[in-house]
Write an enzyme that holds these catalytic residues in place. Structure first.
Site, mmCIF file in Angstrom:
data_model
loop_
_atom_site.group_PDB
_atom_site.id
_atom_site.type_symbol
_atom_site.label_atom_id
_atom_site.label_comp_id
_atom_site.label_asym_id
_atom_site.label_seq_id
_atom_site.Cartn_x
_atom_site.Cartn_y
_atom_site.Cartn_z
ATOM 1 C CG HIS A 1 -0.573 0.332 2.489
ATOM 2 N ND1 HIS A 1 -0.244 -0.608 3.441
ATOM 3 C CD2 HIS A 1 -0.393 1.533 3.094
ATOM 4 C CE1 HIS A 1 0.120 0.011 4.570
ATOM 5 N NE2 HIS A 1 0.036 1.305 4.382
ATOM 6 C CG ASP B 1 0.262 -4.005 2.814
ATOM 7 O OD1 ASP B 1 0.823 -3.552 1.797
ATOM 8 O OD2 ASP B 1 -0.512 -3.333 3.516
ATOM 9 C CB SER C 1 2.705 1.737 6.423
ATOM 10 O OG SER C 1 1.484 1.352 6.959
HETATM 11 N N1 ARG Z 1 -4.675 0.645 7.570
HETATM 12 C C1 ARG Z 1 -3.362 0.665 6.995
HETATM 13 C C2 ARG Z 1 -2.717 2.064 7.164
HETATM 14 O O1 ARG Z 1 -3.267 2.922 7.780
HETATM 15 C C3 ARG Z 1 -3.356 0.172 5.598
HETATM 16 C C4 ARG Z 1 -4.042 1.039 4.597
HETATM 17 C C5 ARG Z 1 -4.021 0.552 3.181
HETATM 18 N N2 ARG Z 1 -5.042 -0.423 2.856
HETATM 19 C C6 ARG Z 1 -6.355 -0.149 2.558
HETATM 20 N N3 ARG Z 1 -7.177 -1.111 2.302
HETATM 21 N N4 ARG Z 1 -6.828 1.076 2.496
HETATM 22 O O2 ARG Z 1 -2.200 2.700 6.324
HETATM 23 N N1 ASP Z 2 -1.301 1.490 7.952
HETATM 24 C C1 ASP Z 2 -0.578 2.587 8.568
HETATM 25 C C2 ASP Z 2 0.424 3.240 7.623
HETATM 26 O O1 ASP Z 2 0.239 3.252 6.449
HETATM 27 C C3 ASP Z 2 0.046 2.154 9.833
HETATM 28 C C4 ASP Z 2 -0.871 2.363 10.994
HETATM 29 O O2 ASP Z 2 -1.625 3.343 10.981
HETATM 30 O O3 ASP Z 2 -0.786 1.576 11.909
HETATM 31 O O4 ASP Z 2 1.355 3.869 8.020
#
Ligand code: ARG
Ligand code: ASP
Length: 717
Positions: free
Chosen positions: A84, A220, A649
Site C-alpha cells: 500500500h 502487504d 507502514s
Molecule cells: N490501515 C493501513 C494504514 O493505515 C493500511 C491502509 C491501506 N489499505 C487499505 N485497504 N486502504 O495505512
Molecule cells: N497502515 C498505517 C500506515 O500506512 C500504519 C498504521 O496506521 O498503523 O502507516
C-alpha cells in the site's frame, strides 16, 4: 474501593510507561530504554541501533517518499516496503493491458526495474539536540507570536550554520509541543525503481473489509531499489545510475516468532497526540469523528457502487477509494476503543492527579480550566472545519481543480504573466494525472450527496448562498443542480480545461473567472476563510501554546515518569512483544496467522478475497521450501504490542539480534486509539511475517534471484 482502583491507575500512569508504549528517539535509547529493552530480551546495545560513527541499524531504515517507511535488505540497495506504500507507483505503471495491480510485477533484471518520477528515499545521517540554540533569547515575557518569531529565526540560524556535506539536507522539528528541538541531517536519493509487487489478491488480500482487522492474511509488501550516481551519492534518474551500496542492510531471520518474543519497530511514525487534555478527546469522540465518518460513508457508498460494476472504474478509483476508506474505518475503531478503554475517564483521572500534585498557588492551576473553555469555544468551528475540508478538500474531486484555478488566478493577479506561466507548467502534469483517474459522472453524484449533507448539518451562516440555491428544494428536483454545474464548468472535463490553459494568459484568466464552478468555489472558500478559518486559527494558536505549557508542566510534575515525544514524522524506535489480545469479552486472539487462513477466507471471483491458481497450487502441494514454520504451515501475519501509527507502514519488525522478522503495515482495529491513548491490553501492530514475503517472492513469483541478494539466517538454531 473505587478510589483505591483510581489510585492504582494513577500510580501506574505516573510511573515508567509500560513496555509497548512509546515512540522513542533513537539517539536517546542509551539513556532511556536500553536497560528495559535488554531486560525484555534484546541482545543488542543502543549503539548497535543508532550510531553516528559506525554502520548501525538506523542506516538500513529509509523514509519512503516522505510518507512511509522502508528498509534495505540487500547490499544492492534492495528496499522493502508495503504494497500500500508503493500502491501509487504500481498503479501508475498499470493499464488494462498491463495490469500490475491485478497480476503483480516482477522485474527479471535491473534493466526491467521501473523508474518513478518524484519518488524519494531519505536516510538520517545524524540527529542533534538543538534545544538551547533554538530557545536562545526566548523568555517567559514574550507574547506567543514574538516567541515564534525568535524561534523561527533561531531555526534558520541552526540550519544555515550546521556543518554538512553538499549532498546533505537539514531540518529542525519541535518535540514535546515546542519544549525541545532536534535537527536531522539527511541524505535523499531521487532514483528509486519498482522491482516487484505481488498481485492485489496477495498484497491487498481482504482489501477494505480486512483493513485494520486482526486476524489478517495480507501479504502487504512491495520491493524497490535505490539507485545512485557513480560516487554512490544521490543523483537524478539516469540509465547509468548504479544500485546503491548501503552502510548497513538487514539480515533476515527464517526462524519466525513465538508469543512473548522481543520485537522492535524502527520507522517514521507520522502523528500522535498522547498528551491532549480530556475535553479534546471528548470532542473527537463525540463530535468530530462522527461528522467525518458520516461524510466518508456517503462518498464511499457511491464510489463502491460504480467500482463494483466496471473494471476500468475500479482501477481508476482503487487508490483514491482505499485512501478515503482507510481513515473512515480507523476513526470508527478509534472512537470505539476510546469508549471501551474509558479513554476520557483515564484522562480525567490523570488530570485530577496532576491538579492534586500541584502546590496550592502553582501557575499551572489554570491550565485545565482554560483548556475546557478553549475547546468549548472551538467546537462549533472545528466541526465546520472538518465538514468543509472533508467535503471540499477530500471527497468532491472537482474541488481540487477549482482550487488550482483559484491559485492560477491569484498568481496571475499578483505576479503577472511570468508567474502564471511558471505555475501553469507545474499544474499541467498534475491535471494530466488527475483526469486520467477521474470520472465526472461519479463526482457529480458525490457532489450532490455531500453538498446536501453540508446544507443539512452545518449552521446556515456557514453555507454559501450559491449552495443554498443549488440545493434549494424548488430547483433541486426540477433542474437537477449538480449535473447543471458539471455541464457548465470547464473543470470537470480534461479537454475543456486544457483548452482554457492553451489560451493566452489573460483570456484564460477571464474564462476561469467567469466559470460557474470557479465562482462557486471562491464564494465558499471566502465564506469559510472569513467566518471560520480566521477565528479558528486564533483559538488553535492559544491551544497550541497552552499545550506546550501543559506538556512542560506534566514533565515537571511527574519527574519520575519517562515521557516520549509525540510522533512528528521523525525517526523513532518502538519495542514490545509478540502478543495476542482479547478483542471482546471471552474471545482470545492468537498472535500468528497462516496460509490456511487465506484459504478459509477465499471467495472465488470476489474482488477482495479471491486467491489465484498459483497460490492455491502451492498450498495444495505444500510446496513451502524453507519458509514453513516448525508446525509445517506457512505463517502470514503476526501482531505485537509495538506502539505504531500512520507512517510506520513499511517499517521493519526486528528481532532481539537485529534481524528482520516482519514488515509492519497496520494496527488492530480495537486499538487504533493508540494515537491518543495507548493501552497495552488491546493496542497491537500488525506485521507480515518475513517468511511469507520470501515465500511469495521465491515460490510464487519465481524471483529467486532476489532471494539470492539477501542474507538469510537461523539465529534461533
Ligand atoms: N490501515 C493501513 C494504514 O493505515 C493500511 C491502509 C491501506 N489499505 C487499505 N485497504 N486502504 O495505512
Ligand atoms: N497502515 C498505517 C500506515 O500506512 C500504519 C498504521 O496506521 O498503523 O502507516
Amino acid at each position: 474501593m473505587k478510589s483505591f482502583l483510581v489510585g492504582i491507575l494513577i500510580f501506574c500512569m505516573s510511573q515508567v510507561s509500560f513496555a509497548g508504549e512509546g515512540m522513542w528517539l533513537p539517539m536517546l535509547l542509551k539513556s532511556l530504554n536500553e536497560a528495559e529493552m535488554q531486560q525484555m530480551g534484546m541482545k543488542l546495545t543502543a549503539e548497535d541501533i543508532y550510531s553516528v560513527n559506525k554502520g548501525s541499524l538506523k542506516d538500513a531504515i529509509v523514509h519512503f517518499g516522505g510518507f512511509c517507511t522502508s528498509e534495505l535488505i540487500s547490499p544492492n540497495g534492495l528496499l522493502l516496503t508495503n504494497h500500500h506504500c508503493g500502491y501509487g507507483q504500481i498503479q501508475s505503471h498499470s493499464s488494462l493491458e498491463n495490469n500490475y495491480l491485478k497480476n503483480g510485477f516482477w522485474a527479471k533484471s535491473h534493466q526491467d526495474e521501473l523508474p518513478n518520477e518524484g519518488l524519494t528515499a531519505t536516510f538520517i545521517s545524524e540527529i542533534i539536540d538543538v534545544t538551547s540554540e533554538v530557545l536562545d533569547g526566548v523568555s517567559e515575557g514574550l507574547s506567543v507570536s514574538e516567541r515564534q518569531s525568535v524561534i523561527d529565526k533561531n531555526i534558520n540560524k541552526v540550519v544555515e550554520g550546521m556543518e554538512k556535506k553538499a549532498y546533505q539536507d537539514v531540518y529542525v522539528r519541535p518535540f514535546f509541543h515546542g519544549n525541545q528541538f532536534f535537527a536531522f541531517k539527511t541524505i535523499t536519493y531521487r532514483d528509486v525503481r519498482l522491482v516487484g509487487a505481488p498481485p492485489e489478491s496477495i498484497g491487498k488480500f481482504g482489501a477494505d473489509t480486512d483493513n485494520w482487522v486482526w486476524p489478517r492474511h495480507t501479504g502487504d509488501f512491495s520491493l524497490f531499489r535505490i539507485y545512485a550516481g557513480p560516487d554512490n551519492l544521490p543523483a537524478d534518474y539516469s540509465p547509468d545510475n548504479k544500485p546503491y551500496k548501503p552502510k548497513h542492510y538487514l539480515p533476515i531471520s527464517l526462524d519466525g516468532v513465538e508469543e512473548g518474543d522481543f520485537t522492535m519497530v524502527f520507522g517514521f511514525p507520522g502523528r500522535t497526540q498522547e498528551y491532549l487534555p480530556s475535553p479534546a478527546i471528548e470532542q473527537i469522540v463525540n463530535t468530530l469523528n462522527p461528522a467525518k465518518i458520516g461524510i466518508r460513508e456517503k462518498a464511499l457508498g457511491i464510489l463502491d457502487k460504480y467500482m463494483r460494476t466496471d473494471e476500468e472504474t475500479r482501477i481508476k478509483y482503487a487508490s483514491k477509494f482505499a485512501r478515503v476508506a482507510n481513515y473512515w474505518k480507523k476513526w470508527i475503531g478509534e472512537s470505539k476503543g476510546l469508549k471501551r478503554t474509558k479513554g476520557i475517564a483515564k484522562k480525567q483521572a490523570f488530570e485530577k492527579s496532576f491538579m492534586d500534585a500541584l502546590p496550592p498557588n502553582s501557575k499551572y492551576k489554570n491550565i485545565l480550566p482554560t483548556f475546557e473553555k478553549l475547546y468549548a469555544e472551538m467546537e462549533p468551528l472545528a466541526y465546520v472545519r472538518d465538514y468543509y475540508s472533508e467535503v471540499t478538500g477530500r471527497n468532491i474531486e472537482v474541488m481540487r481543480v477549482i482550487s488550482i484555478a483559484q491559485r492560477l488566478v491569484d498568481t496571475y493577479d499578483n505576479n503577472g504573466e511570468d508567474g502564471y506561466n511558471a505555475f501553469k507548467q507545474r499544474v499541467i502534469p498534475f491535471l494530466d494525472n488527475f483526469y486520467k483517474n477521474y470520472d465526472a459522472n461519479i463526482d457529480a453524484e458525490v457532489f450532490e450527496a455531500l453538498t446536501e449533507m453540508y446544507v443539512e448539518n452545518v449552521d446556515s451562516k456557514y453555507v454559501p448562498k450559491s449552495l443554498m440555491g443549488l440545493v434549494d428544494e424548488d430547483t433541486k428536483l426540477d433542474n437537477g443542480r449538480s449535473p447543471d454545474l458539471f455541464s457548465k464548468t470547464v473543470m470537470a472535463d480534461r479537454t475543456r480545461m486544457m483548452a482554457v490553459l492553451e489560451m493566452t494568459p489573460d483570456a484564460a484568466i477571464r474564462s476561469l473567472k467567469r466559470d460557474p464552478a470557479y465562482r462557486f468555489g471562491k464564494e465558499w472558500k471566502e465564506l469559510f476563510d472569513s467566518e471560520v478559518a480566521a477565528r479558528l486559527s486564533t483559538i488553535q494558536f492559544q491551544i497550541d501554546s497552552l499545550q506546550r505549557v501543559y506538556m512542560d508542566a506534566q514533565m515537571k510534575t511527574f519527574p519520575n515518569r519517562t515521557f516520549y515525544p509525540d510522533a512528528n514524522s521523525t525517526m523513532r524506535v518502538t519495542y514490545g512483544k509478540v502478543a495476542g489480545y482479547e478483542p471482546v469479552d471471552a474471545v482470545l486472539y492468537q498472535p500468528v496467522t497462516y496460509l490456511d487462513g487465506v484459504i478459509e477466507k477465499y471467495k472465488p471471483g470476489d474482488y477482495e478475497f479471491d486467491v489465484d491458481d498459483k497460490l492455491l497450487e502451492l498450498y495444495e502441494t505444500k510446496n513451502y521450501g524453507q519458509y514453513a514454520d516448525t508446525n509445517g504451515k506457512v505463517p502470514v501475519c503476526f501482531i505485537g504490542t509495538n506502539h505504531t501509527t500512520g507512517g510506520n507502514s513499511g517499517s521493519p519488525a526486528i528481532d532481539a539480534h537485529g534481524n528482520l522478522i516482519g514488515l509492519n503495515f497496520d494496527r488492530a482495529w480495537e486499538g487504533t486509539m493508540s494515537d491518543y491513548n495507548y493501552d497495552a491490553s488491546i493496542c497491537r501492530n500488525i506485521m507480515v511475517d518475513i517468511r511469507y514475503v520470501l515465500f511469495i517472492v521465491d515460490k510464487y513469483a519465481g524471483a529467486g534471484h532476489l532471494i539470492d541478494e539477501m542474507t538469510l539466517l537461523h539465529p534461533k538454531k
